[in-house]
Design a protein around this motif. Structure first.
Motif, PDB file in Angstrom:
ATOM      1  N   TRP A  22       0.825  -1.214   0.000  1.00 58.08           N
ATOM      2  CA  TRP A  22       0.000   0.000   0.000  1.00 58.08           C
ATOM      3  C   TRP A  22       0.853   1.256   0.000  1.00 58.08           C
ATOM      4  CZ3 TRP A  22      -3.978  -2.122  -1.706  1.00 58.08           C
ATOM      5  CH2 TRP A  22      -4.474  -3.320  -1.197  1.00 58.08           C
ATOM      6  N   TRP A 136       4.405  -5.970  -6.702  1.00 53.32           N
ATOM      7  CA  TRP A 136       3.363  -5.410  -5.843  1.00 53.32           C
ATOM      8  C   TRP A 136       3.942  -4.707  -4.618  1.00 53.32           C
ATOM      9  CZ3 TRP A 136      -0.471 -10.126  -6.083  1.00 53.32           C
ATOM     10  CH2 TRP A 136      -1.219 -10.026  -7.255  1.00 53.32           C
ATOM     11  N   GLN A 192      -7.130 -13.601  -3.377  1.00 58.42           N
ATOM     12  CA  GLN A 192      -7.903 -12.375  -3.559  1.00 58.42           C
ATOM     13  C   GLN A 192      -9.029 -12.607  -4.568  1.00 58.42           C
ATOM     14  OE1 GLN A 192      -7.942 -10.373  -6.436  1.00 58.42           O
ATOM     15  NE2 GLN A 192      -6.270 -11.251  -7.635  1.00 58.42           N
ATOM     16  N   MET A 196      -8.346  -5.239  -7.649  1.00 56.55           N
ATOM     17  CA  MET A 196      -7.641  -4.354  -6.718  1.00 56.55           C
ATOM     18  C   MET A 196      -7.576  -2.913  -7.210  1.00 56.55           C
ATOM     19  SD  MET A 196      -4.657  -6.698  -5.014  1.00 56.55           S
ATOM     20  CE  MET A 196      -3.948  -7.275  -6.557  1.00 56.55           C
ATOM     21  N   TRP A 199     -11.018  -2.089  -5.272  1.00 58.22           N
ATOM     22  CA  TRP A 199     -11.174  -2.396  -3.850  1.00 58.22           C
ATOM     23  C   TRP A 199      -9.816  -2.460  -3.148  1.00 58.22           C
ATOM     24  CZ3 TRP A 199     -15.974  -3.026  -1.613  1.00 58.22           C
ATOM     25  CH2 TRP A 199     -17.061  -3.195  -2.473  1.00 58.22           C
ATOM     26  N   THR A 200      -9.819  -2.091  -1.879  1.00 55.91           N
ATOM     27  CA  THR A 200      -8.700  -2.395  -0.999  1.00 55.91           C
ATOM     28  C   THR A 200      -9.161  -3.481  -0.025  1.00 55.91           C
ATOM     29  OG1 THR A 200      -9.300  -0.730   0.666  1.00 55.91           O
ATOM     30  CG2 THR A 200      -7.827  -0.043  -1.104  1.00 55.91           C
ATOM     31  N   ILE A 202      -7.699  -5.445   3.705  1.00 53.72           N
ATOM     32  CA  ILE A 202      -6.670  -5.577   4.732  1.00 53.72           C
ATOM     33  C   ILE A 202      -7.065  -6.688   5.695  1.00 53.72           C
ATOM     34  CG2 ILE A 202      -5.997  -3.141   4.618  1.00 53.72           C
ATOM     35  CD1 ILE A 202      -7.556  -2.746   7.248  1.00 53.72           C
ATOM     36  N   ARG A 258     -12.535   1.635  -3.300  1.00 54.00           N
ATOM     37  CA  ARG A 258     -11.645   2.785  -3.451  1.00 54.00           C
ATOM     38  C   ARG A 258     -12.458   4.048  -3.718  1.00 54.00           C
ATOM     39  NH1 ARG A 258      -6.222   1.615  -3.928  1.00 54.00           N
ATOM     40  NH2 ARG A 258      -5.692  -0.582  -4.274  1.00 54.00           N
TER      41      ARG A 258
END
Length: 266
Positions: A22, A136, A192, A196, A199-200, A202, A258
């Motif tokens: 991130w 990444w 996942q 991405m 969306w995030t 965590i 996001r």
């Protein structure tokens, strides 16, 4: 090869290779959990007990700074011990590991209901991810990846062998337990299920349950993610080495759309 952390007395300085997905200036979760595991493993070795559960609460984002690990024995039993390791940035606690250790016994019973598992293909039979996926994070660029099922760049369950190639701490070899814990943090990435760019996601915590010690450098993650209500999700994974499964992983997930995507939709 540059290490993820460099020791400075009793402290550990994060290098640029500790940067996460991130922000390159923030620690990768794998670096945070593995550094706390290093302290747990040292304490477990002194006691002769086996590591059975590791639960990590990741409370605050951590920059590439100087850290110290503070340990405490919460319960000292004959058959089970509970340890706590806190990762400190100055006087600020950024994460905590609670570890359950148990005394080894002479033998284990045979499970009459266990079904024999087909052996997984080894890392030699896998394929690396696309070059852009390997970028990444700075940390991830030091991890060898070999996919045997699914794909990192596409949503869905997957299975991937992983190995941290850089030393976690300069001058020290990476133990199988450190390899297992650093790989486990990638479970949600391996499994996942969202775009991405939109969306995030965590995981503010992660728990590992061991039924035998891991062996070797390569760790296989076989992971899947489920989504519930109000942005909540759950990633589960099985960790294996070349001899088969040795641990189960659970990660509580939090999804958030996001802001740029939300603005375009309004």
């Amino acid at each position: 090869m540059t290490a993820i952390f460099k020791p400075e007395g009793d402290l550990f300085r994060a290098t640029e290779h500790a940067g996460g997905p991130w922000s390159p200036d923030m620690l990768q979760g794998s670096a945070t959990t593995a550094l706390m595991t290093r302290e747990v493993e040292r304490l477990a070795a002194r006691s002769g007990f086996a590591v059975r559960r590791l639960t990590f609460d990741l409370w605050r984002p951590a920059g590439l700074r100087l850290f110290r690990a503070v340990s405490e024995l919460l319960r000292d039993g004959r058959k089970a011990k509970t340890l706590q390791v806190r990762l400190m940035d100055g006087e600020t606690e950024i994460g905590r590991c609670t570890a359950l250790l148990t005394a080894p016994s002479g033998e284990s019973p045979i499970d009459p209901f266990a079904r024999p598992l087909a052996p997984d293909s080894g890392p030699e039979a896998g394929s690396p991810p696309p070059a852009f996926a390997q970028k990444w994070s700075r940390y991830f660029q030091n991890v060898s990846v070999r996919l045997i099922e699914g794909a990192l760049e596409k949503p869905g369950p997957a299975a991937a062998w992983m190995r941290l190639d850089a030393p976690l701490v300069e001058g020290e070899p990476n133990t199988p337990l450190l390899q297992a814990v650093q790989a486990a943090d990638f479970s949600s990435g391996v499994a996942q299920i969202v775009d991405m760019r939109e969306w995030t996601f965590i995981n503010p915590e992660i728990s590992l349950y061991f039924f035998r010690p891991p062996e070797g450098e390569w760790i296989l993650i076989r992971a899947a993610t489920r989504v519930g209500a109000h942005g909540a999700g759950l990633t589960t994974a099985t960790l294996s080495d070349r001899n088969g499964p040795f641990a189960e992983v659970m990660q509580a997930m939090s999804f958030e759309r996001r802001e740029a995507v939300q603005a375009q939709a309004s």
